[in-house]
Design a protein around this motif. Structure first.
Motif, PDB file in Angstrom:
ATOM      1  N   TYR A 194      51.432  58.495  57.763  1.00 14.99           N
ATOM      2  CA  TYR A 194      52.540  57.525  57.754  1.00 14.99           C
ATOM      3  C   TYR A 194      53.332  57.563  59.065  1.00 14.99           C
ATOM      4  N   LEU A 239      67.391  54.503  58.694  1.00 18.32           N
ATOM      5  CA  LEU A 239      66.852  53.158  58.977  1.00 18.32           C
ATOM      6  C   LEU A 239      67.909  52.277  59.628  1.00 18.32           C
ATOM      7  N   TYR A 277      52.963  53.220  48.896  1.00 21.03           N
ATOM      8  CA  TYR A 277      54.016  54.013  49.546  1.00 21.03           C
ATOM      9  C   TYR A 277      54.792  54.892  48.566  1.00 21.03           C
ATOM     10  N   LYS A 283      62.278  53.371  62.044  1.00 17.40           N
ATOM     11  CA  LYS A 283      61.378  52.357  61.468  1.00 17.40           C
ATOM     12  C   LYS A 283      60.827  52.815  60.127  1.00 17.40           C
ATOM     13  N   ARG A 284      60.559  54.110  60.024  1.00 13.41           N
ATOM     14  CA  ARG A 284      59.982  54.657  58.795  1.00 13.41           C
ATOM     15  C   ARG A 284      60.583  56.022  58.495  1.00 13.41           C
ATOM     16  N   SER A 322      58.072  49.515  51.945  1.00 13.89           N
ATOM     17  CA  SER A 322      57.136  50.315  52.736  1.00 13.89           C
ATOM     18  C   SER A 322      57.839  51.076  53.867  1.00 13.89           C
ATOM     19  N   ASP A 323      59.154  50.860  54.046  1.00  9.14           N
ATOM     20  CA  ASP A 323      59.852  51.565  55.131  1.00  9.14           C
ATOM     21  C   ASP A 323      60.327  52.947  54.717  1.00  9.14           C
ATOM     22  N   VAL A 324      60.220  53.263  53.431  1.00  7.82           N
ATOM     23  CA  VAL A 324      60.486  54.628  52.963  1.00  7.82           C
ATOM     24  C   VAL A 324      59.309  55.069  52.101  1.00  7.82           C
ATOM     25  N   LEU A 325      58.609  56.077  52.555  1.00  7.90           N
ATOM     26  CA  LEU A 325      57.500  56.671  51.788  1.00  7.90           C
ATOM     27  C   LEU A 325      58.094  57.739  50.873  1.00  7.90           C
ATOM     28  N   PRO A 371      56.301  59.063  60.080  1.00  3.81           N
ATOM     29  CA  PRO A 371      57.703  58.640  59.969  1.00  3.81           C
ATOM     30  C   PRO A 371      58.522  59.109  61.174  1.00  3.81           C
TER      31      PRO A 371
END
Ligand code: Q9C
Ligand code: ZN
Length: 341
Positions: free
Chosen positions: A272, A182, A243, A187-188, A210-213, A274
């Motif tokens: 998602y 990140l 998430y 972004k994810r 929510s930026d890491v599932l 990523p």
């Protein structure tokens, strides 16, 4: 696929694990990493690289300064009190008690841990630091364009939270690597934890984000460690609502059942979308694992690797658990070879 490995893992040589009311030689021992390394070389998986030093800054993105400082000096402070054995937590803040940080080393050990099986000894700090450098060096390979890389981390990391050690873990190697992606512009990031145990540390760290599932497939915590987190109704909180995904299984779960949850997790990862995928790779799901209760066979790990490759994402593998040392090399490298196709 390149492997990142550091011989500094040998500095983690605890002699005691509290298990069944006695101190046993730890399941999480140096032979694990050496057996995996030997198999990586034997199967010519790819180049084996040493880690580059990344310093404390990326660790500070995930763990608090006071926790990092505690780990650095715990053994010194323990010894200064003339304690005869390894540093093992034995007291915690139970319900109704205060959550304040005590001065005394016994109090601080309890404050910064959630279980008593994991002792701290001379060299634990150095090995845990090296494991983070291993993860970050492999992360840099993937960020730099490699399809995948294998971080042969030891000690493992997925049970470690912002200010907690336990379950053989001190720093959350996968979480630190996710934050590095990140910080470098992703972004994810998705972290899929396939270790037999719930990745409680990873879940806690990212629970409100929510930026890491975070996704974890594991033994029902009602029945196995870590007991107090990892249930299916834990889906995230605040910005992180939706998430986190936990899928739990009962004793004797075979691959045919386990892979249904894997399918659910893979679908969630696809939705998602990523920029990078991290696999917290434990092989304590193996049928012969001494502390676990799933029934995966060695050949199933090839299928697992194939399925992960189908996601088509830049993928970082970080080593977590797996305690049948005789099979750990075959099982881990099967995942990686299955991935390479
Ligand atoms: N009687 C990892 O796989 N408790 N950690 C085991 C056995 C601790 C596992 C109890 C298990 C920790 C990284
Ligand atoms: Zn495990």
């Amino acid at each position: 696929m390149k492997t990142v490995y550091s011989p500094l893992h040998h500095r983690r040589t605890a002699v005691s694990e509290l298990d069944g009311g006695v101190l046993i030689p730890p399941h999480e021992n140096p032979n694990r990493a050496e057996t995996i390394l030997a198999r990586v070389k034997d199967q010519q998986l790819g180049e084996v690289l040493p880690p580059e030093s990344h310093g404390l800054a990326p660790i500070r993105r995930i763990h608090s300064d006071r926790y990092i400082e505690f780990l650095e000096h715990c053994w010194r402070d323990w010894q200064a009190e003339g304690k005869p054995g390894e540093a093992i937590p034995a007291v915690w803040s139970g319900r109704g008690m205060r959550e304040r940080l005590p001065k005394d080393i016994d109090g601080r050990l309890g404050f910064y841990s959630f279980a008593a099986e994991t002792s701290i000894t001379d060299g634990t700090w150095e090995a845990a630091r090296a494991a983070v450098d291993v993860a970050l060096t492999a992360q840099a390979l993937v960020a730099g364009g490699e399809r995948a890389a294998f971080a042969l981390c030891r000690p493992p990391g997925h049970h470690a939270a912002e200010e907690l050690f336990g379950g053989y873990c001190f720093f959350n190697n996968a979480g630190i690597a996710a934050q590095a992606f990140l910080d470098q512009g992703a972004k994810r990031v998705a972290i899929l934890d396939v270790d037999f145990h719930h990745g409680n540390g990873t879940q806690s760290i990212f629970y409100q984000r929510s930026d890491v599932l975070t996704l974890s497939l594991h033994g029902d915590p009602d029945l196995v460690f870590p007991h107090f987190l990892g249930f299916e109704d834990e889906t995230g909180e605040g910005d992180g609502e939706g998430y986190n995904l936990n899928i739990t299984y009962p004793p004797n779960t075979p691959f045919e059942v386990w892979r249904e949850g894997l399918e659910t997790a893979c679908q969630r990862i696809v939705d998602y979308a990523p920029d990078a995928l991290i696999i917290a790779l434990g092989v304590d799901t193996f049928e012969e694992d001494p502390i676990s209760f799933f029934k995966l066979k060695s050949s199933d790990y090839l299928t697992l690797g194939q399925r992960l490759a189908e996601l088509g994402l830049p993928t970082l593998f970080t080593m977590e658990g797996g305690y049948d040392v005789d099979a750990i090399g075959v099982n881990v490298v099967n995942v990686l070879k299955g991935f390479e196709g």
